[in-house]
Design a protein around this motif. Structure first.
Motif, short mmCIF file in Angstrom:
data_model
loop_
_atom_site.label_atom_id
_atom_site.label_comp_id
_atom_site.label_asym_id
_atom_site.label_seq_id
_atom_site.Cartn_x
_atom_site.Cartn_y
_atom_site.Cartn_z
N LEU A 348 0.82 -1.21 0.00
CA LEU A 348 0.00 0.00 0.00
C LEU A 348 0.85 1.26 0.00
O LEU A 348 0.51 2.25 -0.65
N LEU A 365 -7.83 -0.35 -3.41
CA LEU A 365 -7.61 0.56 -2.30
C LEU A 365 -8.88 0.76 -1.49
O LEU A 365 -8.85 0.79 -0.25
N CYS A 368 -9.49 -1.99 0.94
CA CYS A 368 -8.60 -1.97 2.10
C CYS A 368 -9.07 -1.01 3.19
O CYS A 368 -8.56 -1.05 4.32
N ALA A 380 -4.34 3.27 2.33
CA ALA A 380 -5.34 3.16 1.28
C ALA A 380 -5.95 4.52 0.97
O ALA A 380 -6.13 4.89 -0.20
N GLY A 383 -3.46 6.55 -0.91
CA GLY A 383 -3.36 6.09 -2.29
C GLY A 383 -4.48 6.65 -3.16
O GLY A 383 -4.25 6.99 -4.33
#
Length: 427
Positions: A348, A365, A368, A380, A383
């Motif tokens: 991640l 993502l 997560c 996450a 991201g």
């Protein structure tokens, strides 16, 4: 703290700081004028007690900035003799001799200062730290006594722990001595039959690379250190030493990094394979993006499937930090479900360094965000933020309040940056 103004009180407080191994309090008392050389009723001084106590951090605090000029030759000799006696006998053996105590000693590893560690030994009602090798090394350097290079190496490898104060003191002095002779004698130990000594030389070289980065000799030392590391890696047979070499090469800018990594990717020892991904993880220049060759990508994918979790984590962190190819997209779901939580975290964090929006990655993502691990949820959310995903505010809401340890983390600021890029200016 409130410093005592009476000289007797100041020395008493200094002795208390020495006995408690409180080097910060000792520094404050020294700055307030406490006398580390004052004779005590038992014939010692606070500084001598510090030397016998075996904490290099406390000794450094009491030496001050002028110990060589301040102390007469006889007193310097007494301090050196005490350090040599404790180091030669060993802290536990000397403690037994002094106390007459039998039975097992209580030994606990403690932090002496910064990242340095030392065993703290309690026996017969007395407590000492077994850092007398570092104390001796520091005293010699302070008093301008050049110990033989072989002796400094021997002190550096006496303990197998790389964070031991003795090892770090030897590294510091070896790299503070700027003569070509010292350097040549030190790196010659890379040919020693003992792998422990060879491993220590790897750290000597790394220390030199770090310490000389901004000096007039930086260019020569960088070339020399890189040359030695590359030539040495090709012939090293001990797995532990080889792992340390690959770790060092991962921090060096050498043209053979990729070839070395590909050659070592299938090494039978996981301790070696763990450092291979780091050889692929570097930038050519600030404004030139990294481009992984097809051979490197294939090697990283294989390492992401390695039986060793640390190998998978290292490889996943590098591969996930690249714009994904179809084969990578097939691998990512497994990495994010890996039984080793560090593999998930490193994957991640790698994904959080890629800004290109790829729908498949964004959906991974989002999944997560339901993790029980807050750090996973934070990565996450970050991201999604760097990809300018519209679900970013909801993602950060799922992260929840962050506790201590995130003060210098860049990921929480991802939401603010997302808002700056995507929301209209209220003005």
């Amino acid at each position: 703290m409130t410093e005592p103004t009476d000289p007797d009180e100041a020395v008493a407080a200094l002795c208390a700081a020495v006995a408690a191994y409180d080097h910060e309090a000792a520094e404050e008392l020294m700055a307030a004028g406490a006398d580390p050389d004052r004779a005590l009723p038992d014939g010692t001084t606070p500084l001598l007690r510090a030397v016998e106590g075996g904490s290099p951090a406390v000794v450094t605090a009491l030496l001050g900035d002028d110990a060589r000029q301040r102390l007469p030759e006889a007193e310097r000799g007494r301090l050196l003799e005490a350090a040599r006696r404790w180091y030669g006998a060993g802290a536990e053996a000397e403690l037994r001799r002094l106390t007459g105590a039998a039975g097992p000693a209580d030994v606990a590893w403690v932090t002496d200062s910064g990242y340095d560690s030392v065993p703290e030994i309690t026996l017969g009602g007395r407590r000492v730290r077994a850092g007398h090798g570092a104390v001796l090394t520091d005293l010699e350097w302070e008093f301008r006594i050049l110990a033989p290079v072989a002796e400094l190496v021997a002190r550096g490898v006496r303990s197998p722990r790389r964070d031991h104060v003795d090892q770090n003191a030897s590294l510091h002095v070896l790299n503070s001595r700027v003569s070509a002779q010292t350097w040549a004698e030190a790196v010659a130990f890379r040919h020693d039959p003992d792998p422990v000594r060879r491993g220590f030389v790897v750290d000597v070289i790394r220390y030199r690379l770090w310490g000389w980065a901004y000096t007039a000799h930086a260019g020569w030392y960088e070339k020399e250190c890189n040359r030695i590391l590359v030539e040495w890696e090709a012939v090293e047979t001990d797995a532990e030493v080889l792992a340390r070499l690959l770790d060092a090469l991962g921090e060096a800018e050498v043209p053979d990094r990729e070839a070395i990594g590909l050659r070592r990717a299938g090494h039978p020892d996981p301790g070696v394979r763990r450092w291979v991904p780091g050889l692929f993880d570097h930038w050519v220049a600030v404004d030139v993006p990294r481009v992984l060759s097809p051979e490197v990508r294939r090697a990283l994918r294989e390492l992401c499937r390695d039986e060793d979790g640390e190998v998978r984590a290292a490889a996943a962190g590098v591969l996930a930090g690249e714009d994904p190819e179809p084969a990578d997209l097939e691998l990512l779901p497994d990495l994010l479900r890996d039984p080793d939580p560090e593999v998930v975290r490193r994957t991640l964090r790698g994904l959080g360094s890629v800004t290109r929006a790829v729908p498949e990655v964004a959906e991974l993502l989002v999944r997560c965000l339901d993790s029980e691990d807050q750090d996973v949820r934070l990565s996450a959310a970050h991201g999604l933020a760097v990809r300018d995903d519209p679900r970013t505010p909801e993602a950060y809401a799922k992260v929840g309040p962050l506790g201590p340890g995130y003060e210098n983390d860049h990921r929480p600021a991802g939401l603010w940056r997302w808002k700056f890029r995507n929301l209209p200016d209220p003005s």
